[in-house]
Design a protein around this motif. Structure first.
Motif, PDB file in Angstrom:
ATOM      1  N   LEU A  25      -6.422   1.035 -12.407  1.00 43.20           N
ATOM      2  CA  LEU A  25      -7.281   1.648 -11.401  1.00 43.20           C
ATOM      3  C   LEU A  25      -8.386   0.700 -10.949  1.00 43.20           C
ATOM      4  CD1 LEU A  25      -7.632   5.298 -12.771  1.00 43.20           C
ATOM      5  CD2 LEU A  25      -6.421   4.571 -10.716  1.00 43.20           C
ATOM      6  N   GLU A  26      -8.860  -0.135 -11.852  1.00 43.52           N
ATOM      7  CA  GLU A  26      -9.895  -1.101 -11.480  1.00 43.52           C
ATOM      8  C   GLU A  26      -9.384  -2.096 -10.449  1.00 43.52           C
ATOM      9  OE1 GLU A  26     -11.119  -2.498 -15.287  1.00 43.52           O
ATOM     10  OE2 GLU A  26     -12.432  -0.769 -15.665  1.00 43.52           O
ATOM     11  N   LYS A  27      -8.082  -2.362 -10.481  1.00 46.89           N
ATOM     12  CA  LYS A  27      -7.480  -3.229  -9.453  1.00 46.89           C
ATOM     13  C   LYS A  27      -7.474  -2.542  -8.092  1.00 46.89           C
ATOM     14  CE  LYS A  27      -4.465  -5.454 -12.850  1.00 46.89           C
ATOM     15  NZ  LYS A  27      -3.066  -5.611 -13.350  1.00 46.89           N
ATOM     16  N   LEU A  28      -7.658  -1.222  -8.112  1.00 47.68           N
ATOM     17  CA  LEU A  28      -7.668  -0.436  -6.877  1.00 47.68           C
ATOM     18  C   LEU A  28      -9.088   0.017  -6.528  1.00 47.68           C
ATOM     19  CD1 LEU A  28      -4.488   1.679  -7.719  1.00 47.68           C
ATOM     20  CD2 LEU A  28      -4.657  -0.133  -5.999  1.00 47.68           C
ATOM     21  N   ASN A  29     -10.046  -0.746  -7.026  1.00 52.76           N
ATOM     22  CA  ASN A  29     -11.457  -0.548  -6.687  1.00 52.76           C
ATOM     23  C   ASN A  29     -12.087   0.698  -7.315  1.00 52.76           C
ATOM     24  OD1 ASN A  29     -13.725  -1.697  -5.446  1.00 52.76           O
ATOM     25  ND2 ASN A  29     -13.535  -0.361  -3.656  1.00 52.76           N
ATOM     26  N   HIS A  30     -11.694   0.986  -8.540  1.00 54.77           N
ATOM     27  CA  HIS A  30     -12.329   2.060  -9.295  1.00 54.77           C
ATOM     28  C   HIS A  30     -13.255   1.457 -10.353  1.00 54.77           C
ATOM     29  CE1 HIS A  30      -9.745   5.663  -8.270  1.00 54.77           C
ATOM     30  NE2 HIS A  30      -9.074   4.668  -7.707  1.00 54.77           N
ATOM     31  N   LYS A  31     -14.357   2.122 -10.595  1.00 53.71           N
ATOM     32  CA  LYS A  31     -15.173   1.832 -11.760  1.00 53.71           C
ATOM     33  C   LYS A  31     -14.814   2.902 -12.780  1.00 53.71           C
ATOM     34  CE  LYS A  31     -19.874   1.758 -13.588  1.00 53.71           C
ATOM     35  NZ  LYS A  31     -21.321   1.954 -13.299  1.00 53.71           N
ATOM     36  N   TYR A 196       0.619   4.883 -18.459  1.00 54.45           N
ATOM     37  CA  TYR A 196       0.612   3.432 -18.570  1.00 54.45           C
ATOM     38  C   TYR A 196       1.243   2.760 -17.343  1.00 54.45           C
ATOM     39  CZ  TYR A 196      -0.782   3.391 -23.513  1.00 54.45           C
ATOM     40  OH  TYR A 196      -1.474   3.510 -24.686  1.00 54.45           O
ATOM     41  N   LYS A 197       1.893   3.518 -16.508  1.00 54.66           N
ATOM     42  CA  LYS A 197       2.664   2.967 -15.400  1.00 54.66           C
ATOM     43  C   LYS A 197       1.788   2.686 -14.181  1.00 54.66           C
ATOM     44  CE  LYS A 197       6.557   3.278 -17.642  1.00 54.66           C
ATOM     45  NZ  LYS A 197       7.318   2.069 -18.024  1.00 54.66           N
ATOM     46  N   TRP A 198       2.086   1.552 -13.526  1.00 54.07           N
ATOM     47  CA  TRP A 198       1.369   1.197 -12.311  1.00 54.07           C
ATOM     48  C   TRP A 198       1.568   2.255 -11.226  1.00 54.07           C
ATOM     49  CZ3 TRP A 198      -2.377  -1.412 -10.207  1.00 54.07           C
ATOM     50  CH2 TRP A 198      -2.423  -1.545  -8.808  1.00 54.07           C
ATOM     51  N   SER A 202      -1.296   4.116  -8.986  1.00 49.09           N
ATOM     52  CA  SER A 202      -1.261   4.039  -7.523  1.00 49.09           C
ATOM     53  C   SER A 202      -1.297   5.427  -6.900  1.00 49.09           C
ATOM     54  CB  SER A 202       0.002   3.293  -7.078  1.00 49.09           C
ATOM     55  OG  SER A 202       0.071   3.215  -5.665  1.00 49.09           O
ATOM     56  N   LEU A 203      -0.558   6.366  -7.487  1.00 50.90           N
ATOM     57  CA  LEU A 203      -0.540   7.727  -6.962  1.00 50.90           C
ATOM     58  C   LEU A 203      -1.870   8.438  -7.202  1.00 50.90           C
ATOM     59  CD1 LEU A 203       3.071   8.830  -7.975  1.00 50.90           C
ATOM     60  CD2 LEU A 203       2.245   8.209  -5.701  1.00 50.90           C
ATOM     61  N   VAL A 204      -2.469   8.184  -8.358  1.00 49.61           N
ATOM     62  CA  VAL A 204      -3.803   8.742  -8.635  1.00 49.61           C
ATOM     63  C   VAL A 204      -4.791   8.255  -7.572  1.00 49.61           C
ATOM     64  CG1 VAL A 204      -5.776   8.667 -10.208  1.00 49.61           C
ATOM     65  CG2 VAL A 204      -3.478   9.056 -11.119  1.00 49.61           C
ATOM     66  N   ASN A 205      -4.725   6.980  -7.271  1.00 49.47           N
ATOM     67  CA  ASN A 205      -5.616   6.407  -6.256  1.00 49.47           C
ATOM     68  C   ASN A 205      -5.361   7.034  -4.888  1.00 49.47           C
ATOM     69  OD1 ASN A 205      -7.575   4.252  -5.364  1.00 49.47           O
ATOM     70  ND2 ASN A 205      -5.795   3.679  -4.142  1.00 49.47           N
ATOM     71  N   ASN A 206      -4.081   7.206  -4.531  1.00 48.07           N
ATOM     72  CA  ASN A 206      -3.753   7.847  -3.255  1.00 48.07           C
ATOM     73  C   ASN A 206      -4.370   9.232  -3.165  1.00 48.07           C
ATOM     74  OD1 ASN A 206      -2.208   5.674  -2.462  1.00 48.07           O
ATOM     75  ND2 ASN A 206      -0.236   6.640  -2.870  1.00 48.07           N
ATOM     76  N   PHE A 207      -4.258   9.989  -4.255  1.00 48.63           N
ATOM     77  CA  PHE A 207      -4.784  11.360  -4.248  1.00 48.63           C
ATOM     78  C   PHE A 207      -6.298  11.357  -4.086  1.00 48.63           C
ATOM     79  CE2 PHE A 207      -6.502  15.155  -6.239  1.00 48.63           C
ATOM     80  CZ  PHE A 207      -5.760  16.146  -5.611  1.00 48.63           C
ATOM     81  N   ILE A 208      -6.950  10.464  -4.793  1.00 50.21           N
ATOM     82  CA  ILE A 208      -8.413  10.405  -4.706  1.00 50.21           C
ATOM     83  C   ILE A 208      -8.868  10.014  -3.304  1.00 50.21           C
ATOM     84  CG2 ILE A 208     -10.407   9.047  -5.494  1.00 50.21           C
ATOM     85  CD1 ILE A 208      -9.158   9.158  -8.311  1.00 50.21           C
ATOM     86  N   GLU A 209      -8.097   9.182  -2.649  1.00 48.05           N
ATOM     87  CA  GLU A 209      -8.476   8.737  -1.312  1.00 48.05           C
ATOM     88  C   GLU A 209      -8.097   9.724  -0.216  1.00 48.05           C
ATOM     89  OE1 GLU A 209      -6.940   4.817  -0.658  1.00 48.05           O
ATOM     90  OE2 GLU A 209      -8.628   3.877  -1.708  1.00 48.05           O
ATOM     91  N   THR A 210      -6.958  10.429  -0.383  1.00 47.41           N
ATOM     92  CA  THR A 210      -6.442  11.244   0.715  1.00 47.41           C
ATOM     93  C   THR A 210      -6.212  12.721   0.398  1.00 47.41           C
ATOM     94  OG1 THR A 210      -4.094  10.888   0.192  1.00 47.41           O
ATOM     95  CG2 THR A 210      -5.204   9.176   1.500  1.00 47.41           C
ATOM     96  N   GLY A 211      -6.176  13.056  -0.907  1.00 45.34           N
ATOM     97  CA  GLY A 211      -5.856  14.424  -1.272  1.00 45.34           C
ATOM     98  C   GLY A 211      -4.377  14.664  -1.442  1.00 45.34           C
ATOM     99  N   ASN A 212      -3.583  13.596  -1.275  1.00 37.89           N
ATOM    100  CA  ASN A 212      -2.130  13.661  -1.451  1.00 37.89           C
ATOM    101  C   ASN A 212      -1.676  12.491  -2.320  1.00 37.89           C
ATOM    102  OD1 ASN A 212      -1.262  15.896   0.523  1.00 37.89           O
ATOM    103  ND2 ASN A 212      -2.494  14.545   1.816  1.00 37.89           N
ATOM    104  N   PHE A 213      -0.639  12.720  -3.142  1.00 37.67           N
ATOM    105  CA  PHE A 213      -0.131  11.636  -3.969  1.00 37.67           C
ATOM    106  C   PHE A 213       0.660  10.622  -3.157  1.00 37.67           C
ATOM    107  CE2 PHE A 213      -0.626  14.880  -7.388  1.00 37.67           C
ATOM    108  CZ  PHE A 213      -1.536  14.166  -8.154  1.00 37.67           C
ATOM    109  N   MET A 214       1.478  11.129  -2.253  1.00 42.31           N
ATOM    110  CA  MET A 214       2.288  10.252  -1.425  1.00 42.31           C
ATOM    111  C   MET A 214       1.622  10.089  -0.073  1.00 42.31           C
ATOM    112  SD  MET A 214       4.753   9.454  -3.451  1.00 42.31           S
ATOM    113  CE  MET A 214       5.952   8.698  -2.351  1.00 42.31           C
ATOM    114  N   GLU A 215       1.629   8.868   0.435  1.00 41.85           N
ATOM    115  CA  GLU A 215       1.074   8.636   1.763  1.00 41.85           C
ATOM    116  C   GLU A 215       1.927   9.312   2.797  1.00 41.85           C
ATOM    117  OE1 GLU A 215       0.595   4.500   2.419  1.00 41.85           O
ATOM    118  OE2 GLU A 215      -0.779   4.193   0.734  1.00 41.85           O
TER     119      GLU A 215
END
Length: 218
Positions: A25-31, A196-198, A202-215
């Motif tokens: 997640l840190e690679k996706l700009n999370h603290k 542990y999976k990338w 990635s899907l967690v990040n999508n949800f946090i940014e858009t409210g959806n797991f898949m773009e």
């Protein structure tokens, strides 16, 4: 913009089990902030009391306009749900992601309680995974907080053979889903590996940014 995400581990684990997810997640700009909770030999209420204090201290270090995301694996997701139900700071929570969380209870925990009661007397956190207990944690539907859940369906663990439904080796897929979620997705991973999976990060990040797991495709 940096996203502040709190990671909560599951039963019989500690914060080290969330290191890989934090790194991804840190690679996706999370603290990422990891918490350590006694989720083995103690009742979940005790672990929750510690979590509540941890979050209070974390929020105190942030500016009033900063919000946090809560990401929990397995029992960590139940801690999140208890927090949403009881907190007076729901306006400081942005998104929550529950990964392989037994939102409708754990069939294996029910079996342990019924046939091997000694285990739930020793490993007290297991009591909170029983269907009877989880049903008492009401789902909080709030316009202020988005909640998504990720389930796994790769049954690659011995205990999973005792489960008749599609499962991740520990938790039935049907138990991870519940009405009211903003989004839900199933991944081809087992309970101990899914976080542990990338792809999961990635899907967690999508949800946090858009409210959806898949773009969404246009």
């Amino acid at each position: 913009m940096t996203k502040i995400s709190i990671l909560i581990h599951g039963y019989n684990k500690n914060k080290k089990d969330m290191y890989t997810l934090a790194q991804n997640l840190e690679k996706l700009n999370h603290k990422c902030i990891l918490v350590d909770l006694p989720l083995t030999y103690k009742d979940i209420e005790y672990a929750y009391s510690i979590f509540e204090k941890d979050i209070k201290n974390i929020l105190a270090e942030l500016s009033l306009n900063e919000k946090i995301n809560l990401i929990g694996h397995s029992t960590g997701g139940l801690i999140i749900r208890k927090y949403l139900l009881n907190t007076g700071h729901i306006d400081r929570i942005d998104n929550c992601v529950l990964i392989a969380t037994p939102n409708n209870g754990s069939e294996l925990a029910d079996m342990a309680s019924k046939y091997f009661n000694i285990f739930t007397n020793i490993y007290k956190t297991l009591r909170a995974l029983r269907t009877e207990y989880v049903k008492k944690i009401e789902f909080v539907k709030s316009d202020k907080v988005r909640v998504g859940a990720i389930a796994g369906n790769k049954n690659n663990l011995l205990m999973g053979r005792f489960l008749k439904e599609e499962n991740d080796g520990r938790i039935n897929v049907s138990s991870v889903y519940y009405e009211g979620l903003n989004d839900f997705i199933v991944l081809p991973y087992g309970h101990k590996e899914i976080h542990y999976k990338w792809e999961t990060a990635s899907l967690v990040n999508n949800f946090i940014e858009t409210g959806n797991f898949m773009e969404e495709e246009y």
